[in-house]
Design an enzyme around this catalytic site. Structure first.
Site, PDB file in Angstrom:
ATOM      1  N   TYR A  30       8.792  38.408  48.403  1.00 28.48           N
ATOM      2  CA  TYR A  30       8.869  38.650  46.961  1.00 28.48           C
ATOM      3  C   TYR A  30       9.680  39.888  46.649  1.00 28.48           C
ATOM      4  O   TYR A  30      10.041  40.662  47.541  1.00 28.48           O
ATOM      5  CB  TYR A  30       7.459  38.757  46.369  1.00 28.48           C
ATOM      6  CG  TYR A  30       6.759  40.082  46.633  1.00 28.48           C
ATOM      7  CD1 TYR A  30       6.264  40.406  47.894  1.00 28.48           C
ATOM      8  CD2 TYR A  30       6.612  41.023  45.622  1.00 28.48           C
ATOM      9  CE1 TYR A  30       5.626  41.613  48.120  1.00 28.48           C
ATOM     10  CE2 TYR A  30       5.973  42.241  45.848  1.00 28.48           C
ATOM     11  CZ  TYR A  30       5.484  42.528  47.098  1.00 28.48           C
ATOM     12  OH  TYR A  30       4.857  43.730  47.331  1.00 28.48           O
ATOM     13  N   LYS A 144       9.418  42.335  52.740  1.00 29.51           N
ATOM     14  CA  LYS A 144       8.560  42.362  51.537  1.00 29.51           C
ATOM     15  C   LYS A 144       7.817  41.038  51.458  1.00 29.51           C
ATOM     16  O   LYS A 144       8.150  40.136  50.683  1.00 29.51           O
ATOM     17  CB  LYS A 144       9.412  42.637  50.288  1.00 29.51           C
ATOM     18  CG  LYS A 144       8.618  43.228  49.137  1.00 29.51           C
ATOM     19  CD  LYS A 144       9.514  43.911  48.131  1.00 29.51           C
ATOM     20  CE  LYS A 144       8.800  44.350  46.866  1.00 29.51           C
ATOM     21  NZ  LYS A 144       7.626  45.205  47.034  1.00 29.51           N
ATOM     22  N   GLU A 176       4.305  55.328  54.519  1.00 31.48           N
ATOM     23  CA  GLU A 176       4.591  55.119  53.092  1.00 31.48           C
ATOM     24  C   GLU A 176       3.252  54.982  52.376  1.00 31.48           C
ATOM     25  O   GLU A 176       2.203  55.260  52.945  1.00 31.48           O
ATOM     26  CB  GLU A 176       5.465  53.874  52.894  1.00 31.48           C
ATOM     27  CG  GLU A 176       4.813  52.590  53.369  1.00 31.48           C
ATOM     28  CD  GLU A 176       5.664  51.338  53.109  1.00 31.48           C
ATOM     29  OE1 GLU A 176       6.484  51.343  52.192  1.00 31.48           O
ATOM     30  OE2 GLU A 176       5.464  50.350  53.842  1.00 31.48           O
ATOM     31  N   LEU A 200       8.721  49.801  53.879  1.00 29.34           N
ATOM     32  CA  LEU A 200       9.605  49.017  53.030  1.00 29.34           C
ATOM     33  C   LEU A 200      10.774  49.903  52.591  1.00 29.34           C
ATOM     34  O   LEU A 200      10.548  51.028  52.144  1.00 29.34           O
ATOM     35  CB  LEU A 200       8.847  48.520  51.799  1.00 29.34           C
ATOM     36  CG  LEU A 200       9.677  47.535  50.976  1.00 29.34           C
ATOM     37  CD1 LEU A 200       9.648  46.163  51.623  1.00 29.34           C
ATOM     38  CD2 LEU A 200       9.191  47.456  49.544  1.00 29.34           C
TER      39      LEU A 200
HETATM   40  N1  PDD Z   1       5.831  47.576  45.579  1.00 31.71           N
HETATM   41  N2  PDD Z   1       6.390  50.277  49.839  1.00 31.71           N
HETATM   42  C1  PDD Z   1       5.578  49.254  49.549  1.00 31.71           C
HETATM   43  C2  PDD Z   1       4.581  48.814  50.567  1.00 31.71           C
HETATM   44  C3  PDD Z   1       5.694  48.594  48.305  1.00 31.71           C
HETATM   45  O1  PDD Z   1       4.899  47.548  48.030  1.00 31.71           O
HETATM   46  C4  PDD Z   1       6.638  49.063  47.358  1.00 31.71           C
HETATM   47  C5  PDD Z   1       6.825  48.427  46.012  1.00 31.71           C
HETATM   48  C6  PDD Z   1       7.457  50.150  47.700  1.00 31.71           C
HETATM   49  C7  PDD Z   1       8.509  50.696  46.767  1.00 31.71           C
HETATM   50  O2  PDD Z   1       9.643  49.862  46.705  1.00 31.71           O
HETATM   51  P1  PDD Z   1      10.554  49.800  45.396  1.00 31.71           P
HETATM   52  O3  PDD Z   1      10.982  51.190  45.089  1.00 31.71           O
HETATM   53  O4  PDD Z   1      11.675  48.937  45.811  1.00 31.71           O
HETATM   54  O5  PDD Z   1       9.700  49.226  44.293  1.00 31.71           O
HETATM   55  C8  PDD Z   1       7.307  50.740  48.960  1.00 31.71           C
HETATM   56  C9  PDD Z   1       6.004  46.766  44.409  1.00 31.71           C
HETATM   57  C10 PDD Z   1       6.350  47.527  43.175  1.00 31.71           C
HETATM   58  C11 PDD Z   1       4.792  45.858  44.247  1.00 31.71           C
HETATM   59  O6  PDD Z   1       4.379  45.319  45.265  1.00 31.71           O
HETATM   60  O7  PDD Z   1       4.312  45.664  43.119  1.00 31.71           O
END
Ligand code: PDD
Length: 284
Positions: A30, A144, A176, A200
């Site tokens: 996703y 993801k 993270e 991620l």
């Molecule tokens: N999550 N690390 C993890 C495990 C994440 O699920 C996310 C983002 C990030 C940050 O990535 P980005 O800057 O590309 O949003 C890092 C999204 C927002 C979610 O699962 O809703």
């Protein structure tokens, strides 16, 4: 309105068969893409990461970037809010339950839009609390994947403690957050964990590092030890929906002075400026 397998429809009408491998195995990937003033933010980068996630699970991309872009723009048009959070997922489709990949099955493609709720002013001004937790996820956190059970359990630990995020530690190193990337500031230097299979590759993470680079903010991309996190002057979390937030309490103890630090305030302002600049110049 949502998008499901070539059709736009109200969410109440959307149906996915129970044998969808997303439902049975969590076998899918996703993206979450923020939309500001009807402009998808960093769409090309999100689509590139989607491609990498699909390759990671050996699933062919059902659309090229031009087609994704068309679908994303249409979905934005069909929904009311000016600022949206676009969720997009691709699963390995519907098949009799068997772990091995099914043959000749079309993937399930789903997209929805919600109003984007960026953090309230109070969280930006006062910062948020976080807890630490052992990173017990698999070793492909760069994908993801929709199978988010570990992240769900870890994030709930934070919520149970009245906090917004769990900062994850693996072998004494910070990886993270449960749903965000984490930065630390020590002695005026911004520290970012290097991209690897253990985290991620955040789109917001990239924006923050680009802004640091462009504005002469001293930064290093290198592993951050648990002791460095605990003794940090500042800690931040970043994600597409939370943007940049200061972590001011970690496991109940203040981070630095226990309030958002000067480098956070600078980065927050740079991030907001950058967003506005991009939206003004994105041309449609
Ligand atoms: N999550 N690390 C993890 C495990 C994440 O699920 C996310 C983002 C990030 C940050 O990535 P980005 O800057 O590309 O949003 C890092 C999204 C927002 C979610 O699962 O809703």
């Amino acid at each position: 309105m949502i998008y499901l397998n070539s059709e736009f429809m109200p969410i109440e009408q959307a149906r996915v068969p129970v044998l969808d491998r997303g439902f049975i195995f969590g076998d899918g990937v996703y993206e979450v893409i923020p939309v500001y003033s009807r402009h998808p933010f960093r769409l090309a980068e999100h689509l590139r990461r989607l491609q990498a996630s699909l390759e990671g699970i050996r699933l062919a991309n059902p659309h090229d970037d031009a087609e994704w872009t068309r679908l994303v723009r249409r979905l934005i048009e069909l929904n009311e809010p000016e600022d949206q959070s676009l969720y997009l997922q691709v699963t390995r489709g519907v098949a009799r339950r068997d772990h091995a990949f099914p043959k000749g099955v079309a993937p399930t493609v789903f997209m929805m839009s919600n109003a984007l709720s960026t953090p309230p002013r109070e969280q930006v001004d006062k910062g948020v609390g976080a807890v630490t937790a052992a990173d017990n996820r698999w070793l492909r956190c760069d994908i993801k994947a929709v199978s988010l059970l570990p992240n769900v359990l870890l994030r709930q630990l934070a919520v149970d403690d009245g906090c917004v995020e769990a900062v994850l530690l693996r072998d004494g190193i910070m990886t993270e957050g449960a749903a965000s990337n984490i930065f630390v500031v020590r002695n005026g230097v911004l520290l970012a964990p290097p991209k690897s299979h253990l985290m991620l590759p955040g789109i917001t993470y990239d924006v923050v590092l680009e802004l640091a680079q462009a504005n002469g903010i001293k930064h290093q991309i290198r592993p951050v030890a648990e002791s460095e996190l605990r003794g940090a002057d500042e800690a931040w979390l970043t994600s597409s929906t939370k943007e940049v937030l200061a972590i001011v309490r970690l496991d109940g103890k203040p981070v630095g002075g226990g309030a958002p630090g000067p480098l956070f305030r600078r980065m927050y302002a740079l991030y907001q400026d950058y967003k506005e600049r991009v939206m003004r110049t994105s041309g449609d």
